[in-house]
Design a protein around this motif. Sequence first.
Motif, PDB file in Angstrom:
ATOM      1  N   UNK A 177       3.983   2.273   7.505  1.00  0.00           N
ATOM      2  CA  UNK A 177       5.107   2.539   6.743  1.00  0.00           C
ATOM      3  C   UNK A 177       5.396   3.946   6.684  1.00  0.00           C
ATOM      4  N   UNK A 178       5.479   4.668   5.610  1.00  0.00           N
ATOM      5  CA  UNK A 178       5.881   6.133   5.685  1.00  0.00           C
ATOM      6  C   UNK A 178       4.666   7.092   5.891  1.00  0.00           C
ATOM      7  N   UNK A 179       3.364   6.640   6.001  1.00  0.00           N
ATOM      8  CA  UNK A 179       2.156   7.246   6.357  1.00  0.00           C
ATOM      9  C   UNK A 179       2.168   7.597   7.821  1.00  0.00           C
ATOM     10  N   UNK A 180       1.946   9.041   8.249  1.00  0.00           N
ATOM     11  CA  UNK A 180       1.484   9.201   9.807  1.00  0.00           C
ATOM     12  C   UNK A 180       0.430  10.025   9.524  1.00  0.00           C
ATOM     13  N   UNK A 181      -0.678   9.563  10.398  1.00  0.00           N
ATOM     14  CA  UNK A 181      -1.896  10.162  10.841  1.00  0.00           C
ATOM     15  C   UNK A 181      -2.049  10.585  12.152  1.00  0.00           C
ATOM     16  N   UNK A 182      -2.155  11.887  12.559  1.00  0.00           N
ATOM     17  CA  UNK A 182      -2.471  12.307  13.616  1.00  0.00           C
ATOM     18  C   UNK A 182      -3.665  12.714  14.126  1.00  0.00           C
ATOM     19  N   UNK A 183      -4.212  12.235  15.489  1.00  0.00           N
ATOM     20  CA  UNK A 183      -5.603  12.819  15.786  1.00  0.00           C
ATOM     21  C   UNK A 183      -5.179  13.874  16.806  1.00  0.00           C
ATOM     22  N   UNK A 184      -5.932  15.111  16.576  1.00  0.00           N
ATOM     23  CA  UNK A 184      -5.761  16.344  17.357  1.00  0.00           C
ATOM     24  C   UNK A 184      -6.788  16.580  18.312  1.00  0.00           C
ATOM     25  N   UNK A 185      -6.692  16.465  19.630  1.00  0.00           N
ATOM     26  CA  UNK A 185      -7.745  16.839  20.433  1.00  0.00           C
ATOM     27  C   UNK A 185      -7.349  17.954  21.320  1.00  0.00           C
ATOM     28  N   UNK A 186      -8.075  18.914  21.674  1.00  0.00           N
ATOM     29  CA  UNK A 186      -7.864  20.059  22.332  1.00  0.00           C
ATOM     30  C   UNK A 186      -8.666  19.877  23.578  1.00  0.00           C
ATOM     31  N   UNK A 187      -8.069  20.138  24.887  1.00  0.00           N
ATOM     32  CA  UNK A 187      -8.741  20.160  26.063  1.00  0.00           C
ATOM     33  C   UNK A 187      -8.327  21.457  26.858  1.00  0.00           C
ATOM     34  N   UNK A 188      -9.356  22.229  27.286  1.00  0.00           N
ATOM     35  CA  UNK A 188      -9.148  23.703  27.905  1.00  0.00           C
ATOM     36  C   UNK A 188      -8.581  23.560  29.254  1.00  0.00           C
ATOM     37  N   UNK A 189      -7.575  24.386  29.856  1.00  0.00           N
ATOM     38  CA  UNK A 189      -6.838  24.428  31.011  1.00  0.00           C
ATOM     39  C   UNK A 189      -7.992  23.975  32.141  1.00  0.00           C
ATOM     40  N   UNK A 231       0.808  -1.051   0.048  1.00  0.00           N
ATOM     41  CA  UNK A 231      -0.082   0.063  -0.247  1.00  0.00           C
ATOM     42  C   UNK A 231       0.908   1.302  -0.027  1.00  0.00           C
ATOM     43  N   UNK A 232       0.799   2.274  -0.902  1.00  0.00           N
ATOM     44  CA  UNK A 232       1.560   3.316  -0.991  1.00  0.00           C
ATOM     45  C   UNK A 232       0.952   4.183  -0.097  1.00  0.00           C
ATOM     46  N   UNK A 233       1.974   5.236   0.328  1.00  0.00           N
ATOM     47  CA  UNK A 233       1.405   6.416   1.343  1.00  0.00           C
ATOM     48  C   UNK A 233       0.209   7.020   0.952  1.00  0.00           C
ATOM     49  N   UNK A 234      -0.023   7.564  -0.276  1.00  0.00           N
ATOM     50  CA  UNK A 234      -1.290   8.256  -0.455  1.00  0.00           C
ATOM     51  C   UNK A 234      -2.597   7.428  -0.367  1.00  0.00           C
ATOM     52  N   UNK A 235      -2.524   6.137  -0.909  1.00  0.00           N
ATOM     53  CA  UNK A 235      -3.612   5.284  -0.390  1.00  0.00           C
ATOM     54  C   UNK A 235      -3.979   4.885   0.630  1.00  0.00           C
ATOM     55  N   UNK A 236      -2.761   4.886   1.751  1.00  0.00           N
ATOM     56  CA  UNK A 236      -2.929   4.606   3.229  1.00  0.00           C
ATOM     57  C   UNK A 236      -3.502   5.772   3.702  1.00  0.00           C
ATOM     58  N   UNK A 237      -3.173   7.002   3.141  1.00  0.00           N
ATOM     59  CA  UNK A 237      -3.869   8.265   3.888  1.00  0.00           C
ATOM     60  C   UNK A 237      -5.244   8.327   3.532  1.00  0.00           C
ATOM     61  N   UNK A 238      -5.501   7.837   2.202  1.00  0.00           N
ATOM     62  CA  UNK A 238      -7.031   8.039   1.881  1.00  0.00           C
ATOM     63  C   UNK A 238      -7.716   7.147   2.638  1.00  0.00           C
TER      64      UNK A 238
END
Lengths: 392, 169
Positions: free
Chosen positions: B84-96, B1-8
Amino acid sequence: MEAQRKFIVPIGPQHPALKEPGHFQFSVEGEIVTGATVRLGYVHRGIEKGAEARNWTQNLYLFERICGICSHVHATALALGAERLAGVEAPPRAQAIRTLMSELERIHSHMLWLGVAAHEGGFETLFMYSWRDREIVMDLLESLSGNRVNYSVNLIGGVKFDVTEKHHDEILKGIEILEERTKHYLKVVTTDRTFLARTRGVGLMTLQQAELFGAVGPTARASGVARDVRIDAPYEAYPQFPVRLVTDDGGDLLARFKVRTRELFESYRLIREILNHMPPGELTTRVPRRIPAGETISRVEAPRGELFYFIKSNGSEKPERIKVRTPSLCNWASVTQVAIGHKLADMPMILSGIDPCFSCNDRMVTINRGSSSQVWTWEELRRYGIEYYRQR
Amino acid sequence: MDTSTALEKAAAILQPWALATATPEPNRLDVVIERGSLIPAVKALVKARWGFFSALTGLDQPPSGDGEPVREGCVEVLYHFCSAAAVVTLRVSVPYSDAKIDSICEVIPSATLYERELIEMFGVECTGTPNTERLLLSDDWPEGVYPLRKSFTGFQQAEGQEANHGSAA
């Protein structure tokens, strides 16, 4: 009466053989380990915080000092990330020199581990031989960079020194001797009966477990996980000099010995390839003092596995945040899980089996039915392990 | 699986919870999610066997200074998954004011070490995490001081005592 036989054995935080302290607590029932926890931070130096108060060049020196064994990969991960944010790329010759140093560093790290692991198993001869031979690669590293540790190869945008004809010949000669010796070591660790008794079937981690616990590097590859950043996401000059994946399906300590030893052959092959096809040209490229704002992720394959850097720049001379996740952190989780069900006597070997960048213990306290207690040094625990197997 | 397919593929898996997505670099996908969506999103990635959980990053975003638009201080928690080369980041914000996030240890047990680091460095409570003992900071580090928040700039040197230096041997 059963409940009284359950002890908690604290191991750590100091250990004279491995570097860096760590503290483990093993609950044991008789000889069998039933639980394990870890406490780190005895050498926490606040480097991530410190990074925010230093400029990019200063940080290159700071981050090279995260680890004394795999210093070069840390500086490389930071340099590659900063270069990507700045939109520049180090020249091909610089990339090749970085890769050459990475592989020389891997050789020294794996040989160091081989010696330490043999020592923990009571095989002093192998320890002495592998550390004697490791001096060959240490001399090569010193002759190239001027240093035995913290080689300081990288600049943001290139490298500091060139590889001359003289180095070229020295390195080829050195790795020829090392290759012969490594063949011998591979034979020893796979055929010596006494040593096999300490490694075969010990510390077994299945493919599923390795994936679940998030193991990386040779520890994961010895459980059949096909994962190597040099192959999955090639950086530096690895696209031009592809790495062949080394895995083993054994999942035990023996497999970890086999994988690391066979990786040495792969490193020798790569070094010859690089030296014979060294691209000509410049060593550095210009990089702005202020790195443009942005975020990047830089991953490299350290000797112990994937090293992960998250780098955020705010456009000033100093980074906003640099997060470092070292491979040992991933592999600790696997140790605390895999230790369960094993004999206390196997702990020194299982701990050193992941090639931890921590260290363990200078004493352990055996809490004996609440009344009597005795204090053991790491040396005594190691002897206990060796004696235990000798009597079987 | 190449990187762009993995990200899709990852984008499709995470689509139900995504508030926003971005591709900061060709091999990366950032997905901003609500904190309530964290567990289902992580479960979906694990269930689809998309890569492995590689790292957890805390990012401090202090409250806005004078003359800036009013913004509450918060900690952004990044969950990095690599395939592999693909990196997925889940971003969650929490207030002080309500610095809490669900622990992902029920899905990924090995996250315990990363969560312990987040708890003590950023003061974000990981609800349901199996172990909240100190991992990295010294035993005598004061409660409620979170060194990787930007507001922490070191201790005032107390008299006769070396600040910033554990005395517990």
